[in-house]
Design a protein around this motif. Structure first.
Motif, PDB file in Angstrom:
ATOM      1  N   GLU A 203       0.841  -1.193   0.000  1.00 31.71           N
ATOM      2  CA  GLU A 203       0.000   0.000   0.000  1.00 31.71           C
ATOM      3  C   GLU A 203       0.880   1.247   0.000  1.00 31.71           C
ATOM      4  O   GLU A 203       1.783   1.380   0.829  1.00 31.71           O
ATOM      5  CB  GLU A 203      -0.918   0.005   1.234  1.00 31.71           C
ATOM      6  N   ARG A 207      -1.056   3.612   5.761  1.00 31.49           N
ATOM      7  CA  ARG A 207      -1.835   2.580   6.447  1.00 31.49           C
ATOM      8  C   ARG A 207      -2.773   1.890   5.470  1.00 31.49           C
ATOM      9  O   ARG A 207      -3.126   2.461   4.431  1.00 31.49           O
ATOM     10  CB  ARG A 207      -2.616   3.158   7.623  1.00 31.49           C
ATOM     11  N   ILE A 208      -3.150   0.657   5.790  1.00 35.57           N
ATOM     12  CA  ILE A 208      -4.077  -0.070   4.922  1.00 35.57           C
ATOM     13  C   ILE A 208      -5.495   0.462   5.120  1.00 35.57           C
ATOM     14  O   ILE A 208      -5.763   1.190   6.075  1.00 35.57           O
ATOM     15  CB  ILE A 208      -4.021  -1.595   5.177  1.00 35.57           C
ATOM     16  N   GLU A 221      -4.513  -4.197  10.384  1.00 38.19           N
ATOM     17  CA  GLU A 221      -3.143  -4.582  10.031  1.00 38.19           C
ATOM     18  C   GLU A 221      -2.588  -5.587  11.035  1.00 38.19           C
ATOM     19  O   GLU A 221      -1.973  -6.591  10.654  1.00 38.19           O
ATOM     20  CB  GLU A 221      -2.229  -3.359   9.960  1.00 38.19           C
ATOM     21  N   THR A 233       3.208  -0.967   4.181  1.00 35.11           N
ATOM     22  CA  THR A 233       2.603   0.345   3.991  1.00 35.11           C
ATOM     23  C   THR A 233       3.693   1.366   3.686  1.00 35.11           C
ATOM     24  O   THR A 233       4.866   1.143   3.966  1.00 35.11           O
ATOM     25  CB  THR A 233       1.806   0.776   5.229  1.00 35.11           C
TER      26      THR A 233
END
Length: 470
Positions: A203, A207-208, A221, A233
């Motif tokens: 990603e 952050r996801i 996560e 990330t």
């Protein structure tokens, strides 16, 4: 048969076919134009069949953890990928047939073929009946969107997949790279991880599931990592080399270091591209990055031409498209003289988002950070599932509910959940927001016991320092 209608809908996805049904209910002579399959991407290749896949993965997960529930299952538990995919396609086929039935039931004429506008209220259809010329008093464009390709690694269906390829995989990946951690990317990452694949998610942002509240992102996560997934990330895929045996990805990590890693397959989930090219829209509407610009009812700048769904600004969700379809249909009926309809413009703050990974995610409204950015003084509270009796009994004690309120007025600004069945629970807060509820109404609502939904009540209480079970 006359090819003149009150309304023609171009595209039969969850926005288009719902708009057509509502138009027909309002007594309008309605036609729908579809180039591929009734029901569009969501029903045939998106929302529904992916949930069938994820359900199979969920059952596999429970079977593999049967001993946690005091159960013994003799023999090894295995996933039959071909059978899992076959079930998913069967679900999609059943629903496609359901939409076909709804078209007949509501006396909506279906023109199968490629539609192209020749004006705001006229189009040609090239299909099974040759070329047809259609006209209408109003036209609704609901052409949807498609997956965005990586410029240096276009999807080939063999080693580099979009969501569509990932739903009918020719083989089970051994080592899978998922690029992008939005809803689509994280759902497929979760599915293949549960099916026994070694999954890495890359990603670009820090952050996801970046549209979610940061607390949800952090929890997810941690959970996915615990399940064996590799999460990167603040990272980017700079290049992909495809071979017959797999893909070699050059990945730049958060610390700036670049490494090459080999995978058997790759899923690109980096966003969507609206299907607005070659439709005849260029001189009829205003566009931003290909998305048709509309007002709150779906009107474009050309009189009689409307647009809804994924070919318009986001969020790009099936339920948003369906809601727009109803609103648009009622606005058209009103313009045609119907005094009994009272459409309301779309409020994007009241559109829920659901992600069916394991654990599930659901949200509506503003995150705590977005609320503060908007100038609100907020009261926010979180209640963990470990304090909920039903969640513990289900063996699903990981998760939480978080609510965000305006400290001055008590208005519910947002709600954010992660854990078991939260995609079913979020609607309670959506109804609350639509009714413009405050903390007082939610506190005085009686929640049934024992249910996971009690966590919703407790999160509201927690926002005001009144939680009972933590």
């Amino acid at each position: 048969m006359s090819n003149s209608y009150d309304v023609i809908v171009l595209g039969s996805g969850p926005g288009g076919y719902v708009a057509a049904i509502r138009c027909a209910q309002l007594g309008l002579k309605t036609a729908i134009v579809e180039r591929e399959l009734l029901g569009g991407i969501c029903l045939n290749w998106g929302c529904i069949p992916t949930k069938a896949l994820l359900r199979s993965a969920e059952i596999l997960h429970y079977a593999q953890h049967a001993k946690d529930y005091g159960l013994k299952i003799a023999g090894e538990i295995e996933a039959d990928l071909e059978a899992v995919v076959k079930r998913s396609r069967g679900v999609a086929k059943q629903l496609n047939q359901g939409v076909t039935h709804l078209m007949k039931k509501n006396k909506i004429t279906v023109h199968m073929g490629e539609g192209q506008l020749t004006g705001p209220t006229s189009l040609t259809v090239k299909g099974e009946k040759g070329e047809e010329k259609l006209t209408a008093k109003h036209v609704i464009v609901a052409t949807g969107a498609r997956a965005r390709d990586l410029p240096f690694a276009k999807a080939d269906g063999k080693r580099v997949w979009t969501y569509r390829h990932a739903m009918t995989p020719p083989e089970m990946p051994k080592k899978l790279l998922v690029i992008g951690s939005g809803a689509i990317g994280i759902e497929f990452a979760s599915f293949y991880n549960d099916m026994g694949c070694d999954v890495t998610v890359v990603e670009m942002l820090d952050r996801i599931v970046p549209v979610e509240d940061k607390d949800v992102s952090a929890f997810l996560e941690k959970s996915l990592t615990k399940q064996g997934m590799t999460i990167m990330t603040g990272a980017g895929v700079e290049d992909i080399k495809v071979s017959d045996k797999g893909v070699k990805a050059k990945i730049k990590a958060k610390d700036g270091k670049v490494s090459e890693t080999e995978f058997t397959h790759c899923i690109t989930a980096i966003g969507i591209v609206p299907n607005t090219e070659n439709v005849g829209l260029e001189k009829l509407v205003e566009m931003d990055r290909g998305f048709i610009q509309i007002d709150g009812y779906g009107r474009t700048k050309s009189k009689g031409l409307w647009a809804i769904g994924d070919c318009t600004p986001g969020p790009w969700l099936a339920h948003k498209a369906s809601h727009e379809g109803v609103t648009c249909a009622e606005a058209i009926a009103k313009e045609l003289g119907n005094k009994d309809v009272h459409p309301h413009p779309l409020d994007r703050n009241n559109i829920p988002g659901c992600t069916y990974c394991h654990p599930q995610i659901a949200s509506v409204g503003l995150t705590e950070a977005k609320a503060k950015e908007a100038g609100y003084t907020v009261k926010a509270g979180t209640f963990p599932f470990i304090g909920n009796g039903k969640a513990i009994a289900l063996g699903e004690a990981e998760g939480f509910v978080k609510t965000v309120f305006d400290a001055k007025t008590g208005e519910l600004l947002g709600a954010h959940m992660v854990g078991a069945e939260v995609t079913e629970m979020i609607q309670g807060f959506v109804v609350g927001k639509t009714l413009e509820t405050t903390e007082a109404e939610l506190m005085n609502t009686v929640f049934p016991h024992p249910t996971i939904s009690e966590s919703m009540h407790e999160s509201v209480l927690a926002s005001y320092g009144r939680a009972l079970h933590i």
